[in-house]
Scaffold this active site. Structure first.
Site, PDB file in Angstrom:
ATOM      1  N   GLY A  68      -8.143   9.292  10.325  1.00  0.00           N
ATOM      2  CA  GLY A  68      -8.367   9.391  11.757  1.00  0.00           C
ATOM      3  C   GLY A  68      -9.452  10.356  12.178  1.00  0.00           C
TER       4      GLY A  68
ATOM      5  N   ASN B  81      -8.567   1.610  10.289  1.00  0.00           N
ATOM      6  CA  ASN B  81      -7.767   1.306  11.468  1.00  0.00           C
ATOM      7  C   ASN B  81      -8.327   2.031  12.694  1.00  0.00           C
ATOM      8  OD1 ASN B  81      -4.223   1.633  12.372  1.00  0.00           O
ATOM      9  ND2 ASN B  81      -5.867   0.554  13.357  1.00  0.00           N
ATOM     10  N   THR B  82      -8.308   3.367  12.643  1.00  0.00           N
ATOM     11  CA  THR B  82      -8.688   4.155  13.811  1.00  0.00           C
ATOM     12  C   THR B  82     -10.114   3.874  14.270  1.00  0.00           C
ATOM     13  OG1 THR B  82      -7.221   5.903  13.004  1.00  0.00           O
ATOM     14  CG2 THR B  82      -8.725   6.496  14.766  1.00  0.00           C
TER      15      THR B  82
ATOM     16  N   LYS C 297       0.850  -1.181   0.000  1.00  0.00           N
ATOM     17  CA  LYS C 297       0.000   0.000   0.000  1.00  0.00           C
ATOM     18  C   LYS C 297       0.893   1.240   0.000  1.00  0.00           C
ATOM     19  CE  LYS C 297      -3.067   2.849   2.700  1.00  0.00           C
ATOM     20  NZ  LYS C 297      -3.584   3.158   4.041  1.00  0.00           N
TER      21      LYS C 297
ATOM     22  N   ALA D  80      -9.590   5.620   4.839  1.00  0.00           N
ATOM     23  CA  ALA D  80      -9.499   6.791   5.715  1.00  0.00           C
ATOM     24  C   ALA D  80     -10.845   7.486   5.888  1.00  0.00           C
ATOM     25  CB  ALA D  80      -8.476   7.802   5.205  1.00  0.00           C
ATOM     26  N   GLY D  81     -11.132   7.833   7.137  1.00  0.00           N
ATOM     27  CA  GLY D  81     -12.294   8.650   7.459  1.00  0.00           C
ATOM     28  C   GLY D  81     -13.492   7.907   8.001  1.00  0.00           C
TER      29      GLY D  81
END
Length: 273
Positions: free
Chosen positions: A164, A212-213, A103, A190-191
């Protein structure tokens, strides 16, 4: 019987359309518990932040999440130039026995973590030329996504909102344009903040979601991982099923009205002779 619906990336098939990261957990044990709960088969690893053998004598992520069960996806989180990103993934290839699926992310600044697209394009060209199979974090710009696909990237991964942030999908229209034109998998990266965000991404037609977050920073990460697994599955099924048309000004009863007591067909007055 439910038909197989694999996610195919660079010729490899995966049952799960949820990809997860390995950062921000309490420890490696919790990381493994959350990944198991998510059902993910592809797991991202930030080479500059996580030990997978480059730091001798330190605990390694590979002691808990091995390539025998998961497809590791080395990423270039924390890189701010094409040169840094390429060097990092060359190191990952050495550490993981010529591993090629990676990635790419090249960041623009440490505050927003927004992609630096000129540097991303440069790095993508170099990595593809060297035989890497590149999944790439990018802006939700349909033109830039097409350029990355033309370079030879095996998947494009536009952000839904800032890394995040948990703000969800801020521009579904751009995302739909990317999906409609792409010939490679499109994954939101993301997001995502909660399960409904993941479901919406899949209902729009995304091939998968990477997060992830949203899991690691939840109050109960393992439980959130389970929720995300179900949300991605539900969103994909809804997309394949095809939603009903929207009717802005016209209500439509869900049950038949013919023959109902009090309906116009029964109470219609006879016409005058």
């Amino acid at each position: 019987m439910e038909q197989p619906d694999p996610l195919v990336i660079a010729g490899k098939s995966f049952e799960s359309r949820l990809l997860v990261g390995t950062g921000k957990y309490q420890d490696f044990a919790q990381t493994r518990q959350a990944i198991d709960a998510s059902g993910a088969e592809i797991v991202t690893v930030a080479i500059r932040r996580t030990n997978i053998g480059q730091h001798a004598g330190q605990e390694s992520l590979l002691d808990h999440i091995g390539p025998d069960k998961f497809t590791l996806l080395p990423n270039t989180a924390g890189c701010y130039s094409a040169e840094e990103a390429v060097r990092t993934l060359r190191l990952a290839r050495e550490l993981l026995d010529d591993h090629r699926l990676v990635k790419l992310e090249v960041l623009g600044d440490p505050q927003t973590l927004f992609p630096n697209m000129p540097e991303t394009l440069v790095a993508a060209k170099t990595l593809v030329a060297e035989g890497f199979e590149v999944m790439v974090y990018c802006t939700d710009d349909p033109i830039q996504c097409r350029m990355l696909e033309d370079i030879g990237c095996v998947a494009v991964m536009p952000l839904a909102s800032l890394i995040g942030s948990g703000m969800g999908i801020l521009n579904p229209w751009n995302l739909k344009l990317i999906i409609d034109q792409a010939k490679v998998p499109v994954l939101v990266d993301a997001g995502v903040g909660t399960a409904s965000d993941a479901a919406i991404a899949m209902e729009l037609g995304c091939d998968g979601v990477l997060m992830n977050t949203a899991i690691a920073s939840a109050q109960k990460p393992v439980l959130m991982a389970q929720a995300m697994r179900k949300a991605v599955q539900a969103g994909r099924q809804a997309y394949l099923a095809g939603r009903m048309p929207r009717k802005t000004y016209e209500a439509s009863p869900s049950s038949p009205t013919e023959g109902m007591v009090g309906s116009s067909s029964l109470n219609q007055k006879p016409s005058s002779p």
